[in-house]
Design an enzyme around this catalytic site. Structure first.
Site, PDB file in Angstrom:
ATOM      1  N   LYS A  66       3.134  -5.814  -5.736  1.00 37.75           N
ATOM      2  CA  LYS A  66       3.992  -6.144  -4.592  1.00 37.75           C
ATOM      3  C   LYS A  66       4.043  -7.646  -4.287  1.00 37.75           C
ATOM      4  CE  LYS A  66       3.517  -1.627  -2.409  1.00 37.75           C
ATOM      5  NZ  LYS A  66       3.192  -0.860  -1.208  1.00 37.75           N
ATOM      6  N   GLY A 128      -8.420  -2.563   7.982  1.00 37.35           N
ATOM      7  CA  GLY A 128      -8.055  -3.144   6.692  1.00 37.35           C
ATOM      8  C   GLY A 128      -7.162  -4.351   6.895  1.00 37.35           C
ATOM      9  N   ASN A 152     -11.769  -5.464   9.647  1.00 35.54           N
ATOM     10  CA  ASN A 152     -11.848  -5.436   8.188  1.00 35.54           C
ATOM     11  C   ASN A 152     -13.247  -5.808   7.726  1.00 35.54           C
ATOM     12  OD1 ASN A 152     -10.523  -5.129   5.624  1.00 35.54           O
ATOM     13  ND2 ASN A 152     -10.668  -7.359   5.368  1.00 35.54           N
ATOM     14  N   GLY A 241      -0.516   9.793   5.179  1.00 38.46           N
ATOM     15  CA  GLY A 241       0.563   8.834   4.905  1.00 38.46           C
ATOM     16  C   GLY A 241       1.757   9.367   4.141  1.00 38.46           C
TER      17      GLY A 241
END
Ligand code: NDP
Length: 279
Positions: A66, A128, A152, A241
């Site tokens: 990505k 995260g 995180n 998700g």
């Protein structure tokens, strides 16, 4: 004419995107062919350019490309700019590659429409600070929550992420120890990759406020470790998700085809594939 799309990643053999996009095509009466393309970091750019050369109209980008995809696009949408990651490339007729990011909008649509959870005014905990958390943060802040706190393992990464979105809303960041003295949260989103190993982040027991929603970006046929743990904490609304996956795909389909499928029908039709009901 049939419009051709693919998902490029490593690995992609188990990607559900072809099944989802073929259903979208059926529901919107558009002829689309959607395939999987395995790539390596070395041949990623060539794979995208070859797809375009062979007449492809677009592609989705998944792990671990990505960020790499940012560099090969000629233009970036505000969503990709903000996320600093591209999950959807639209191959324009003039030859330009335009990068978008629909992960965060997919998450927010799943939360607000499918789960009927209004984000405005809520205290949100984002676990995260990797690519998925970064992609989610901008669209989450656009919904005007009271606060998004990022926790995180690498505290500096969480602090840096919060600082880079400071102009978009109230956001703070730090290590998991910051949760010991923090208030309880209305929405807790797990954007770590810990569920992949059947583990959970180190969270205090008071992390969920009364009536809170727990959301794991990971999904599977069974509850993830984070979902199971959330239930032991008495959380009533626990989500995986899969809805985010479908909604981000619907946003990508809209970018390419100009039509947004009714995702509720997709959840019903994919019931057998994912082995659980949804939304
Ligand atoms: P990254 O690799 O970019 O980030 C991983 C995150 O997990 C980091 O914050 C990392 O912390 C944390 N982490 C990893 N191992 C540990 C550990 N042992 N203890 C504590 N924290 C740990 O991954 P992504 O952000 O791309 O993906 C995260 C999750 O989101 C994955 O499960 C992925 O499947 C899911 N996802 C789901 C989508 C959907 O459509 N449903 C879309 C995109 C992602 P640190 O910074 O300290 O290394």
């Amino acid at each position: 004419m049939i419009n051709r799309y693919t998902v490029i990643g490593q690995p992609v053999a188990h990607s559900m995107s072809p099944a989802i996009h073929h259903l979208f095509g059926e529901l919107t009466q558009r002829r689309v062919l959607y395939t999987r393309s395995e790539a390596t970091p070395e041949n990623f750019s060539d794979t995208v350019l070859q797809w375009q050369k062979n007449g492809g109209q677009g592609c989705n980008i998944t792990l671990p490309f990505k960020q790499l995809a940012l560099k090969i696009c000629d233009r970036l949408s505000p969503s990709a700019q903000l996320a600093q990651a591209v999950n959807t490339i639209h191959m324009h007729r003039d030859g330009n590659l335009v990068g978008h990011n629909t992960d965060g909008s997919g998450l927010c649509t799943d939360l607000e429409i499918n789960q009927r959870f209004a984000i405005a005014g809520q205290h949100v905990l984002l676990l995260g600070a990797g690519g998925a958390a970064r992609g989610a943060l901008g669209p989450l802040l656009e919904k005007r929550p009271a606060l998004v706190h990022i926790a995180n393992r690498s505290a500096d990464r969480a602090k840096a992420l919060a600082a880079s979105f400071a102009g978009f809303g109230t956001t703070t960041g730090g290590g998991y120890d910051t949760l010991d003295t923090a208030q309880a949260f209305d929405l807790v989103i797990n954007a770590t990759s810990l569920s992949l190993q059947g583990e959970i982040p180190p969270l205090p027991e008071h992390v969920f406020a009364a009536g809170a929603v727990s959301y794991d970006m990971m999904y599977g046929k069974d509850d993830t470790s984070f979902m199971s743990w959330s239930r032991t904490q008495g959380v009533g609304r626990v989500c995986g998700g899969f809805g985010m996956l479908v909604e981000q795909a619907a946003d990508a389909f809209f970018i390419w085809e100009g039509a947004r499928p009714k995702t509720r029908m997709v959840f019903t039709r994919l019931h057998d594939l994912i082995g659980r009901s949804y939304a």
